[in-house]
Design a protein around this motif. Structure first.
Motif, PDB file in Angstrom:
ATOM      1  N   ASP A  49       1.828   3.200   3.403  1.00 57.14           N
ATOM      2  CA  ASP A  49       3.604   3.072   3.689  1.00 57.14           C
ATOM      3  C   ASP A  49       4.349   3.617   2.653  1.00 57.14           C
ATOM      4  N   LYS A  85      -7.211   4.224   6.743  1.00 58.35           N
ATOM      5  CA  LYS A  85      -7.528   3.074   7.384  1.00 58.35           C
ATOM      6  C   LYS A  85      -6.120   2.514   8.030  1.00 58.35           C
ATOM      7  N   ILE A 133      -6.407   3.534   1.392  1.00 55.38           N
ATOM      8  CA  ILE A 133      -8.111   3.483   1.642  1.00 55.38           C
ATOM      9  C   ILE A 133      -8.306   4.075   2.780  1.00 55.38           C
ATOM     10  N   GLY A 187       0.965  -1.116   0.073  1.00 56.76           N
ATOM     11  CA  GLY A 187       0.144   0.010   0.019  1.00 56.76           C
ATOM     12  C   GLY A 187       0.724   1.445   0.061  1.00 56.76           C
TER      13      GLY A 187
HETATM   14  P1  AMP Z   1       0.368  -3.736   7.662  1.00 54.67           P
HETATM   15  O1  AMP Z   1      -0.547  -5.149   8.254  1.00 54.67           O
HETATM   16  O2  AMP Z   1       0.053  -2.593   8.569  1.00 54.67           O
HETATM   17  O3  AMP Z   1       1.786  -4.177   7.691  1.00 54.67           O
HETATM   18  O4  AMP Z   1      -0.083  -3.584   6.110  1.00 54.67           O
HETATM   19  C1  AMP Z   1       0.242  -4.675   5.067  1.00 54.67           C
HETATM   20  C2  AMP Z   1       0.104  -3.758   3.720  1.00 54.67           C
HETATM   21  O5  AMP Z   1      -1.357  -3.119   3.808  1.00 54.67           O
HETATM   22  C3  AMP Z   1       1.140  -2.693   3.495  1.00 54.67           C
HETATM   23  O6  AMP Z   1       1.514  -2.649   2.132  1.00 54.67           O
HETATM   24  C4  AMP Z   1       0.266  -1.168   3.546  1.00 54.67           C
HETATM   25  O7  AMP Z   1       0.788  -0.292   3.134  1.00 54.67           O
HETATM   26  C5  AMP Z   1      -1.209  -1.805   3.315  1.00 54.67           C
HETATM   27  N1  AMP Z   1      -2.227  -1.055   4.041  1.00 54.67           N
HETATM   28  C6  AMP Z   1      -2.345  -0.832   5.216  1.00 54.67           C
HETATM   29  N2  AMP Z   1      -3.250   0.157   5.298  1.00 54.67           N
HETATM   30  C7  AMP Z   1      -3.616   0.475   4.104  1.00 54.67           C
HETATM   31  C8  AMP Z   1      -4.487   1.518   3.662  1.00 54.67           C
HETATM   32  N3  AMP Z   1      -5.266   2.160   4.345  1.00 54.67           N
HETATM   33  N4  AMP Z   1      -4.655   1.716   2.298  1.00 54.67           N
HETATM   34  C9  AMP Z   1      -3.899   0.888   1.524  1.00 54.67           C
HETATM   35  N5  AMP Z   1      -3.019   0.010   1.730  1.00 54.67           N
HETATM   36  C10 AMP Z   1      -2.817   0.006   3.200  1.00 54.67           C
END
Ligand code: AMP
Length: 281
Positions: free
Chosen positions: A150, A184, A176, A147
């Motif tokens: 990050d 989110k 998103i 996403g």
């Molecule tokens: P995480 O579980 O926080 O490590 O996130 C896993 C993946 O989901 C990463 O590539 C994040 O960038 C993506 N991600 C987390 N939140 C969002 C969001 N609100 N919109 C798009 N991608 C997201």
């Protein structure tokens, strides 16, 4: 859909798919999945024959005083979301499956990981690169989905894949947001009612900066000052950083030019939240 904690099981399943000539997409996550993660999985399902979602709270990307022990977890809810989104396999290992007691090999990124979050979280991207490299070696995907939420992580991963000749296509996906604008995040669950309202100051500042740049403002000083003032007007908010950088190199820029990333990390109470926008100027 299947779920396994075993590296060997993942390898077996992927080998079967390969023997059938099927393509494989990977969505790395730390679980507690929401619509942001779901958007990555849905895109991966649309673009690959089979999709693996990794669901692993990676201990080595947390600093000593960070939220590893309180990071939210709900594997049953994650299973339902993955199943609905069309994933084929969840890889949900224990830490001991990923890290031997004498684990001692890391993937260390420089430059692109030094600024922004790298400043306040000095071992974070080493942990991210190491676990993503391991996941790439375990799953051997054709494509992996990350996403833009990050944005620095995405830049660091793209650089790692280029520098180390990993034969994987990295796909970036848009942020998103909640209806009111808040990006989110699994960490939004830490916010109480008052903090949840205060957290809107991040997306407000992001939207303000974005619209000022759309109006033609290019001066980083002007844009960042206005964004900072907006955030500082919220008593529960404390800025870690608000910066303008080149979206690929993550080097600071004074004037908006090329692919520009404006990124921030802000504490709302004790919860550290991030947000950003990218604009081609
Ligand atoms: P995480 O579980 O926080 O490590 O996130 C896993 C993946 O989901 C990463 O590539 C994040 O960038 C993506 N991600 C987390 N939140 C969002 C969001 N609100 N919109 C798009 N991608 C997201």
């Amino acid at each position: 859909m299947e779920i396994t904690g075993s590296i060997e099981e993942v390898r077996k399943r992927v080998l079967e798919w390969r023997q059938q000539g099927l393509s494989v997409g990977l969505v790395p996550t730390m679980g507690y999945l929401h619509e942001g993660h779901e958007s990555l999985i849905v895109k991966a399902v649309a673009e690959n024959d089979r999709v693996v979602v990794s669901d692993f709270v990676n201990p080595i990307q947390f600093g000593a005083n960070e939220d590893l022990s309180t990071y939210p977890r709900d594997i049953e809810k994650d299973k339902a979301l993955c199943e609905n989104a069309g994933a084929d396999l969840i890889f949900h290992p224990e830490s001991c499956e990923m890290y031997a007691p004498d684990f001692s090999t890391y993937v260390e990124s420089q430059g692109v990981s030094a600024g922004l979050c790298g400043k306040s979280r000095p071992t974070h991207f080493r942990g991210v690169c190491t676990v993503v490299c391991k996941l790439f070696n375990i799953v051997t995907p054709d494509r992996a989905y990350f996403g833009q939420k990050d944005a620095q992580q995405l830049a660091v991963i793209r650089r790692m894949v280029r520098d180390l000749n990993m034969h994987i296509e990295i796909i970036g996906c848009p942020i998103i947001r909640e209806e009111d604008g808040l990006a989110k995040s699994s960490r939004n669950t830490y916010l109480d009612e008052e903090e949840r309202k205060a957290a809107l100051v991040l997306s407000k500042a992001i939207f303000h900066g974005e619209s000022r740049m759309k109006q033609g403002e290019k001066d980083a000083g002007v844009i960042l000052r206005e964004m900072t003032e907006l955030i500082e007007a919220e008593p529960l908010a404390k800025i870690d950083y608000v910066e303008m950088v080149d979206a690929d190199s993550i080097e600071t820029i004074e004037k908006a030019e090329g692919r520009v990333l404006v990124a921030m990390a802000v504490y709302i109470g004790t919860t550290r939240l991030i947000d950003n926008f990218i604009m081609e100027v």
